[in-house]
Write an enzyme that holds these catalytic residues in place. Structure first.
Site, PDB file in Angstrom:
ATOM      1  N   LYS A   1       0.860  -1.182   0.000  1.00  0.00           N
ATOM      2  CA  LYS A   1       0.000   0.000   0.000  1.00  0.00           C
ATOM      3  C   LYS A   1       0.893   1.228   0.000  1.00  0.00           C
ATOM      4  O   LYS A   1       1.695   1.435   0.911  1.00  0.00           O
ATOM      5  CB  LYS A   1      -0.895  -0.016   1.238  1.00  0.00           C
TER       6      LYS A   1
ATOM      7  N   LYS B   1      -2.318  -1.550  -3.715  1.00  0.00           N
ATOM      8  CA  LYS B   1      -3.150  -0.354  -3.683  1.00  0.00           C
ATOM      9  C   LYS B   1      -2.272   0.885  -3.771  1.00  0.00           C
ATOM     10  O   LYS B   1      -1.285   0.946  -3.056  1.00  0.00           O
ATOM     11  CB  LYS B   1      -3.909  -0.371  -2.355  1.00  0.00           C
TER      12      LYS B   1
HETATM   13  C1  PBG Z   1      -7.633   2.870   5.858  1.00  0.00           C
HETATM   14  C2  PBG Z   1      -7.848   2.850   4.387  1.00  0.00           C
HETATM   15  C3  PBG Z   1      -7.669   3.865   3.439  1.00  0.00           C
HETATM   16  C4  PBG Z   1      -8.139   3.351   2.218  1.00  0.00           C
HETATM   17  C5  PBG Z   1      -8.543   2.047   2.445  1.00  0.00           C
HETATM   18  N1  PBG Z   1      -8.333   1.750   3.787  1.00  0.00           N
HETATM   19  C6  PBG Z   1      -7.203   5.257   3.603  1.00  0.00           C
HETATM   20  C7  PBG Z   1      -5.794   5.554   3.905  1.00  0.00           C
HETATM   21  O1  PBG Z   1      -4.935   4.696   4.051  1.00  0.00           O
HETATM   22  O2  PBG Z   1      -5.526   6.748   4.057  1.00  0.00           O
HETATM   23  C8  PBG Z   1      -8.215   4.086   0.913  1.00  0.00           C
HETATM   24  C9  PBG Z   1      -9.245   3.583  -0.055  1.00  0.00           C
HETATM   25  C10 PBG Z   1      -9.580   4.507  -1.169  1.00  0.00           C
HETATM   26  O3  PBG Z   1      -8.956   5.565  -1.370  1.00  0.00           O
HETATM   27  O4  PBG Z   1     -10.519   4.175  -1.907  1.00  0.00           O
HETATM   28  N2  PBG Z   1      -6.340   2.864   6.292  1.00  0.00           N
END
Ligand code: PBG
Length: 330
Positions: A203, A256
């Site tokens: 991520k 992601k």
């Molecule tokens: C929680 C989380 C996030 C997303 C999914 N789980 C936000 C982040 O890490 O700031 C983002 C999902 C999206 O942008 O569609 N940690």
């Protein structure tokens, strides 16, 4: 000997729609899709998110109805995010037995049984008053630090409470070191040996999560997430992140965002046998929606092409806010 033009003509197989159907290499299937859902307090609430037209915050009763519609379309899975009634320094709403996601899990299960796979996103950022994914140390001299090891126990506690409420899959999205192992041990100790972990293994710290933070009311009150989420410049590091999570017991690996990380999806596909998921995130959704609203892009075509690209790169599962639109076309 390789044949050349004019004997070899690539256009032959493109001449009719039926021919193109016949030789298409990548196909989207309903079973590829996971739909995100944001659950909020209240009754009868269906509030559209300003930066994500067509995506809503649902109270539990409305989330149940939305899930019924998704199941009727043949979508196999949802991933749940919670907007709690109250937030605190630790994020205790994340593991509350009567927490928003826990209540939603029970209500959806009761209404729909096994018709949908229920995935719980496991993170603290929606539940902490400061919007960070873990505990904060304000004591040091410099900027506040986001603490790793003391947070693991809270993430594990959250995962167990989500499993107890009926989650089929636990999906840690925090990117702290060691959390997959901590969650696996906690689930096993509580008897949830058969609850899989879908790890957000790779991520990146991405601006494309901007609209999500509106949707989940989770922007960090100070600083950013760069001390735990990955630098988008790094590709080799993704393999090491994925290896560590696989070794700690991740059953499904996730990358992601998706469209800016297609190379990462492809390299994980080659390096790991695990089912691979990709998250087509909020900002990627918003870009298409905004351009389409101005008449600058054909929305349906853009959605199809973007989703196909994610699948072609190697994702088996695609988390997408376009799940309903796609399901109607598959
Ligand atoms: C929680 C989380 C996030 C997303 C999914 N789980 C936000 C982040 O890490 O700031 C983002 C999902 C999206 O942008 O569609 N940690």
């Amino acid at each position: 000997m390789n044949s050349q033009f004019p004997e070899r003509r690539m256009r032959r197989l493109r001449m009719t729609p039926r021919l193109r159907d016949l030789v298409r290499e990548t196909r989207l299937a309903l079973d590829d899709l996971i739909c995100p859902l944001f659950v909020c307090p209240g009754q009868g609430v269906r509030r559209e998110i300003a930066s994500m037209p067509g995506v809503f915050n649902f109270s539990v009763d409305q989330a149940v109805e939305e899930c019924r519609a998704l199941a009727d379309l043949g979508i196999p899975a949802v991933i749940l995010f919670g907007i709690p009634e109250a937030k605190d320094e630790q994020g205790s709403g994340a593991w509350a037995g009567e927490g928003i996601v826990q209540r939603a899990l029970r209500a959806i299960r009761e209404a729909l049984g096994e018709r949908l796979v229920l995935i719980a996103d496991t993170c603290l950022c929606e539940y902490t008053s400061h919007g960070h994914c873990g505990l904060i140390d304000h004591a040091g001299a410099g900027a506040p630090q986001i603490l790793n090891d003391p947070t693991l126990e809270l993430l594990a506690r959250t995962a167990v409470s989500q499993a107890r409420a009926g989650a089929d899959i636990i999906a840690p999205s925090d990117m702290f070191d060691g959390r997959v192992g901590a969650i696996r041990r906690a689930l096993d100790a509580d008897g949830f040996h058969h609850t899989p972990i879908m790890s957000y293994a790779v991520k990146y710290a991405s601006v494309f999560y901007g609209p999500f933070r509106d949707a989940a009311d989770s922007p960090p009150a100070f600083g950013d997430r760069k001390s735990h989420q990955m630098d988008p410049a790094n590709a080799r590091e993704a393999l090491e992140e994925a290896r560590l999570d696989a070794d700690e017991g991740a059953d499904i690996l996730l990358v992601k965002p998706a469209l800016t990380q297609l190379d990462t999806i492809a390299s994980l596909r080659r390096a790991f046998p695990h089912p691979l998921a990709a998250y087509h995130v909020s900002g990627e959704y918003a870009m298409i929606k905004a351009a389409a609203a101005r008449g600058w892009l054909d929305e349906a075509g853009a959605v199809w092409e973007a989703t196909l690209a994610i699948k072609r790169a190697g994702a088996d599962l695609i988390i997408t806010y376009f799940a309903k639109d796609l399901a109607a076309r598959i």
